[in-house]
Design an enzyme around this catalytic site. Structure first.
Site, PDB file in Angstrom:
ATOM      1  N   HIS A 345       0.875  -1.214   0.000  1.00 37.66           N
ATOM      2  CA  HIS A 345       0.091   0.060   0.111  1.00 37.66           C
ATOM      3  C   HIS A 345       0.817   1.250  -0.103  1.00 37.66           C
ATOM      4  O   HIS A 345       0.533   2.220  -0.666  1.00 37.66           O
ATOM      5  CB  HIS A 345      -1.083   0.009   1.339  1.00 37.66           C
ATOM      6  CG  HIS A 345      -1.873  -1.226   1.208  1.00 37.66           C
ATOM      7  ND1 HIS A 345      -2.560  -1.700   2.420  1.00 37.66           N
ATOM      8  CD2 HIS A 345      -2.165  -2.130   0.177  1.00 37.66           C
ATOM      9  CE1 HIS A 345      -3.106  -2.898   2.113  1.00 37.66           C
ATOM     10  NE2 HIS A 345      -2.899  -3.194   0.751  1.00 37.66           N
ATOM     11  N   ARG A 452     -10.104   4.135  -9.339  1.00 40.17           N
ATOM     12  CA  ARG A 452      -9.766   2.643  -8.549  1.00 40.17           C
ATOM     13  C   ARG A 452     -10.485   2.785  -7.124  1.00 40.17           C
ATOM     14  O   ARG A 452      -9.602   3.184  -6.357  1.00 40.17           O
ATOM     15  CB  ARG A 452      -8.630   1.964  -8.540  1.00 40.17           C
ATOM     16  CG  ARG A 452      -7.999   1.557 -10.153  1.00 40.17           C
ATOM     17  CD  ARG A 452      -6.753   1.019  -9.885  1.00 40.17           C
ATOM     18  NE  ARG A 452      -6.406   0.109 -10.905  1.00 40.17           N
ATOM     19  CZ  ARG A 452      -5.438   0.715 -12.051  1.00 40.17           C
ATOM     20  NH1 ARG A 452      -4.809   1.877 -11.987  1.00 40.17           N
ATOM     21  NH2 ARG A 452      -5.215  -0.162 -13.139  1.00 40.17           N
ATOM     22  N   ARG A 488     -15.010   3.331 -10.653  1.00 41.04           N
ATOM     23  CA  ARG A 488     -15.094   2.072 -10.710  1.00 41.04           C
ATOM     24  C   ARG A 488     -15.613   1.398  -9.497  1.00 41.04           C
ATOM     25  O   ARG A 488     -14.946   1.902  -8.414  1.00 41.04           O
ATOM     26  CB  ARG A 488     -13.827   1.214 -11.251  1.00 41.04           C
ATOM     27  CG  ARG A 488     -14.102  -0.396 -11.230  1.00 41.04           C
ATOM     28  CD  ARG A 488     -12.768  -1.042 -11.777  1.00 41.04           C
ATOM     29  NE  ARG A 488     -11.528  -0.954 -10.775  1.00 41.04           N
ATOM     30  CZ  ARG A 488     -10.531  -1.462 -11.005  1.00 41.04           C
ATOM     31  NH1 ARG A 488     -10.339  -2.030 -12.551  1.00 41.04           N
ATOM     32  NH2 ARG A 488      -9.522  -1.261 -10.291  1.00 41.04           N
ATOM     33  N   GLU A 588     -12.980  -7.361 -19.253  1.00 41.38           N
ATOM     34  CA  GLU A 588     -11.833  -7.999 -18.910  1.00 41.38           C
ATOM     35  C   GLU A 588     -11.801  -9.654 -18.970  1.00 41.38           C
ATOM     36  O   GLU A 588     -10.772 -10.126 -18.617  1.00 41.38           O
ATOM     37  CB  GLU A 588     -11.749  -7.456 -17.328  1.00 41.38           C
ATOM     38  CG  GLU A 588     -11.626  -6.262 -16.896  1.00 41.38           C
ATOM     39  CD  GLU A 588     -11.330  -5.650 -15.702  1.00 41.38           C
ATOM     40  OE1 GLU A 588     -10.201  -5.381 -15.419  1.00 41.38           O
ATOM     41  OE2 GLU A 588     -12.315  -5.843 -14.704  1.00 41.38           O
ATOM     42  N   ARG A 622      -0.672 -11.887 -14.392  1.00 45.81           N
ATOM     43  CA  ARG A 622      -0.145 -10.562 -14.434  1.00 45.81           C
ATOM     44  C   ARG A 622       0.906 -10.474 -13.321  1.00 45.81           C
ATOM     45  O   ARG A 622       1.745  -9.555 -13.611  1.00 45.81           O
ATOM     46  CB  ARG A 622      -1.295  -9.590 -14.617  1.00 45.81           C
ATOM     47  CG  ARG A 622      -1.966  -9.434 -13.282  1.00 45.81           C
ATOM     48  CD  ARG A 622      -3.361  -8.623 -13.611  1.00 45.81           C
ATOM     49  NE  ARG A 622      -2.978  -7.191 -13.198  1.00 45.81           N
ATOM     50  CZ  ARG A 622      -3.997  -6.235 -13.049  1.00 45.81           C
ATOM     51  NH1 ARG A 622      -5.144  -6.586 -13.347  1.00 45.81           N
ATOM     52  NH2 ARG A 622      -3.750  -5.235 -12.543  1.00 45.81           N
ATOM     53  N   CYS A 659      -8.318   1.072 -20.641  1.00 49.54           N
ATOM     54  CA  CYS A 659      -7.565   1.655 -19.529  1.00 49.54           C
ATOM     55  C   CYS A 659      -6.727   0.558 -18.769  1.00 49.54           C
ATOM     56  O   CYS A 659      -6.341   1.147 -17.553  1.00 49.54           O
ATOM     57  CB  CYS A 659      -8.668   2.122 -18.381  1.00 49.54           C
ATOM     58  SG  CYS A 659      -9.609   0.650 -17.603  1.00 49.54           S
TER      59      CYS A 659
HETATM   60  C1  PEP Z   1      -7.050  -3.833 -15.833  1.00 48.37           C
HETATM   61  O1  PEP Z   1      -7.553  -5.032 -15.624  1.00 48.37           O
HETATM   62  O2  PEP Z   1      -6.664  -3.387 -17.109  1.00 48.37           O
HETATM   63  C2  PEP Z   1      -7.527  -2.773 -15.269  1.00 48.37           C
HETATM   64  C3  PEP Z   1      -7.353  -1.421 -15.764  1.00 48.37           C
HETATM   65  O3  PEP Z   1      -7.954  -3.007 -14.020  1.00 48.37           O
HETATM   66  P1  PEP Z   1      -6.813  -3.216 -12.567  1.00 48.37           P
HETATM   67  O4  PEP Z   1      -5.502  -2.912 -13.281  1.00 48.37           O
HETATM   68  O5  PEP Z   1      -7.172  -2.460 -11.901  1.00 48.37           O
HETATM   69  O6  PEP Z   1      -7.272  -4.770 -12.577  1.00 48.37           O
HETATM   70 MG    MG Z   2      -8.662  -5.307 -13.990  1.00 48.02          MG
END
Ligand code: PEP
Ligand code: MG
Length: 735
Positions: A345, A452, A488, A588, A622, A659
């Site tokens: 954080h 976010r 979001r 997503e 990721r 995004c």
């Molecule tokens: C994404 O998944 O590309 C996104 C913008 O959301 P986050 O990175 O917060 O999962």
């Molecule tokens: Mg995401």
């Protein structure tokens, strides 16, 4: 008194008190050599000439192991080495102790006798105690003047280490230790019993503080935080520790000096231990000793803040997000953490504040002193403590170059967002905290494309109450002024964990688990509270909300029904309402790619979360560095999928944005714009570079090259290379 005379007097006094024929002090130089700085009993001509490497001879062994050696027959020790210039072979017994400060070895102090004798424990203690005083003398810099020309003491040795880059940017400045080492100036006690009493009362108030922390609501459940506190409590009651502290007081130290001494011994001994569990426990013990010191001395936080350098670089073992926010932003140039990961954080907050961060900088706290010069490279992860002048000059140049580029980007801010062939595009920024908002104006973003909301939840200790949520949303909307903000709804679960919220039993695959919209629909209480806060905060304005991780189009209607119930409820009680509600869906999850017409009809707008979409399309975690970079989002299959989304959005007149991280890379943004996605949201630092790249791109020409590959099913090609070559041929700045 001159430093040399003072040092000579100290060794003379020790020799006298211990009835030793020899007493010598060696100081560690930056080149790893221990140089004789003062002696009685050895050849005085050897002072500043006689030298041993770390690990060489008895003195070198003591320095490298940070342990004392007590020998009745020194010559029989395997490490013994005879130095002819000192004339020391006639001495048989030998006691050497390391000169330690904050766990670092700064030198070695030795006494010797002709007779074969073993020094008693009290003598070892006494010599170690004097060595501590010498450590302060060395650290205070007094001895630097005695060094031969061009020779540096180890204390001022430049240190360069490779750590992990966690937040972009370069910071030049001066060390501020987050948990400042309490400098013990009062070393020797006049009344041992009174010191034992002071120690006892400091220990009991320390124990009370820990009990108090343990009973607080936010830690009153199992978890890492609680584990740490439990081990603090255990240490605070550790009989061995208390006994060693009392012994040190018995040897003439003040209570605070005894804490410092016991801790320094322990730290130095632990330096060789590599077991991560033990090291972690040692750090806990360190924290505890520091707390005890502060109990004994009482620190003055206000004067500390007033003395904060204007180019503060915080050096900490670890830190909470709220603690970082306690520092005035205008003084901060960087943050260095011994632990810390990109999802911590404190790192999230530092990134939002635009402060460069490096993490996993092992041992940096012990190596640093307050006010040391330091450079933090949040791009490469390099760290330079007490840098050489040439390193500092190179970095100053780098910073100047970056500032010039930033100026160029600022100049672009008011230019229209049009590609070279006149096609419009729009760049928005991603945000999540109030500290992000100043960047909205500075970056020239047209709005916030992704807010976010979970970040407020992630940096809090407990669930933020409805009022706190509403206050944040209202402040954001007000700070954004006329620029649109897309909030979001809570995206927790997966890698976004709330320490105070244990959702389900341990999930085997949290990324595929009970998260985001799934959690919102199953636990509508949470979702309803958030929606109500948003509706109230956006009274009199347009409200844009988007839903993360939509997997089935029907989830949009379910969420919309819940929101409408809240609208109805609020209007019944006479609350002001938003002028308009725009409800978007995030794309997503790949399943939606096969239901695009329905998606475009059900949502008021669609935003592609390319981070997750790519993760699920390629089945690559990721956050797992072993695989995260394996596949390229600027590739044929991914661009082909995105192009189909753009076509569907176009067909239905549904606004489309993207995004994920891909939008913030100049080559990525070029490819996206070429396939028809021209509203992009990214981190504010990327807006300048992306705008520069898109303004220089002939989109029609690039689209032609990309389409040739996408439309020819049988062709494989390195799409990334195609876009890069296009940029190079056409002088598009893309790095
Ligand atoms: C994404 O998944 O590309 C996104 C913008 O959301 P986050 O990175 O917060 O999962
Ligand atoms: Mg995401």
């Amino acid at each position: 008194m001159e430093p040399q005379a003072r040092l000579d007097a100290i060794v003379r006094q020790i020799a006298q008190n211990m009835v030793a024929e020899v007493c010598s002090a060696y100081v560690l130089r930056a080149d790893g050599v221990l140089e004789l700085y003062a002696t009685v009993g050895l050849n005085p001509g050897a002072v500043h000439h006689s030298a041993l490497r770390l690990g060489q001879g008895l003195v070198g062994t003591i320095a490298s192991s940070a342990r004392s050696l007590n020998l009745a027959e020194a010559q029989k020790h395997p490490a013994f080495e005879y130095l002819p210039e000192t004339g020391e072979e006639i001495f048989n017994s030998f006691l050497g102790v390391p000169i330690l400060r904050a766990g670092r070895t700064l030198g070695v102090l030795v006494v010797q006798n002709e007779a074969h004798r073993l020094y008693g424990d009290d003598e070892v203690e006494a010599l170690e105690t004097v060595a501590m005083v010498l450590g302060e003398l060395i650290a205070a810099g007094d001895l630097k003047r005695l060094a031969n020309d061009g020779v540096e003491l180890d204390l001022s040795r430049p240190v360069a280490t490779a750590a992990q880059p966690l937040a972009e940017g370069i910071g030049l400045g001066h060390v501020v230790l987050h948990e400042p080492r309490v400098v013990v100036t009062n070393l020797f006690n006049e009344d041992g019993d009174a010191e034992i009493e002071r120690l006892a009362s400091a220990l009991s108030s320390l124990r009370l503080t820990i009990d108090d922390m343990l009973s607080r609501r936010e830690v009153a459940f199992e978890g890492e935080h609680r584990d740490v506190l439990e081990s603090y409590r255990m240490f605070a009651h550790d009989k061995g520790w208390v006994r060693r502290l009392e012994e040190a007081i018995g040897n003439g130290l003040t209570a605070e000096a005894s804490v410092e001494k016991v801790q320094s011994d322990m730290r130095a001994r632990m330096a060789a231990v590599s077991d991560p569990y033990l090291r972690e426990r040692m750090s806990d013990f360190d924290d505890l000793a520091n707390r005890l010191l502060r109990e004994l001395i009482g620190e003055d936080a206000a004067s500390r803040e007033a003395n904060l350098p204007s180019d503060t670089i915080i050096v900490a073992r670890s830190m909470g997000a709220a603690e970082l926010l306690d520092y005035p932003r205008k003084n901060l140039r960087g943050l260095v953490l011994e632990d810390g990961a990109s999802t911590s954080h404190v790192v999230i907050v530092a990134r939002a504040m635009g402060i460069p961060v490096v993490g996993q900088a092992t041992g940096i706290v012990a190596l640093s002193e307050n006010a040391d010069a330091i450079i933090v490279d949040g791009i490469s992860g390099d760290l330079h403590l007490r840098p050489q002048p040439d390193v500092e000059a190179a970095y100053t140049e780098k910073v100047r170059f970056r500032a010039k580029r930033q100026q160029e980007y600022r100049d672009l801010r008011d230019k229209p967002s049009l590609t070279r062939d006149g096609k419009p595009f729009a760049l928005h920024m991603n945000a999540g905290l109030l500290v992000d908002l100043p960047q909205l104006g500075e970056s020239g973003a047209e709005g916030i494309g992704l807010f976010r909301t979970e970040l407020q939840f992630m940096i809090a200790e407990t669930f933020p109450r409805a009022e706190a949520q509403e206050t944040l949303y209202r402040s954001i909307a007000e700070a954004a002024g006329a620029k649109p903000v897309t909030f979001r709804s809570l995206d927790i679960g997966g890698d976004k964990v709330l320490p105070y919220f244990r959702s389900a039993p341990q999930e085997e695959n949290p990324a595929l688990g009970w998260r985001a919209i799934r959690l919102s629909l199953d636990r509508p209480g949470l979702f309803r509270t958030q929606m109500r806060a948003l509706l109230k905060a956006a009274a009199g304005r347009e409200l844009r909300v988007m839903l993360p991780m939509i997997t089935d189009v029907s989830e949009i209607a379910q969420a919309r029904a819940i929101i409408h119930r809240e609208v109805h409820h609020l209007s019944k009680f006479g609350h002001g309402l938003p002028l308009r509600l725009n409800l978007g869906a995030m794309l997503e999850v790949p399943s939606l790619l096969f239901d695009l017409d329905a998606l475009m009809c059900a949502a008021d707008f669609v935003s592609i979360g390319s981070n997750d979409l790519f993760q699920f399309m390629t089945a690559t975690d990721r956050g797992n560095t072993a695989v995260a970079a394996r596949y390229d989002p600027i590739s044929k299959p991914f661009l082909k999928a995105l192009k189909a989304v753009a076509a569907a959005a176009d067909k239905h007149g549904t606004p489309l944005t993207l995004c994920g991280e891909l939008a913030g890379k100049p080559l990525g943004a070029m490819a996206l714009a070429a396939i028809g996605i021209r509203t992009l949201s990214m981190s504010p630092a990327s807006i300048g570079p992306v705008k520069a790249a898109l303004m220089a791109t002939d989109l029609g020409a690039l689209a032609g090259r990309i389409d040739t590959v996408i439309e020819n099913g049988a062709q494989t090609a390195d799409m990334h290379a195609i876009v890069r070559e296009f940029a190079e041929e056409n002088d598009v700045p893309y790095r």
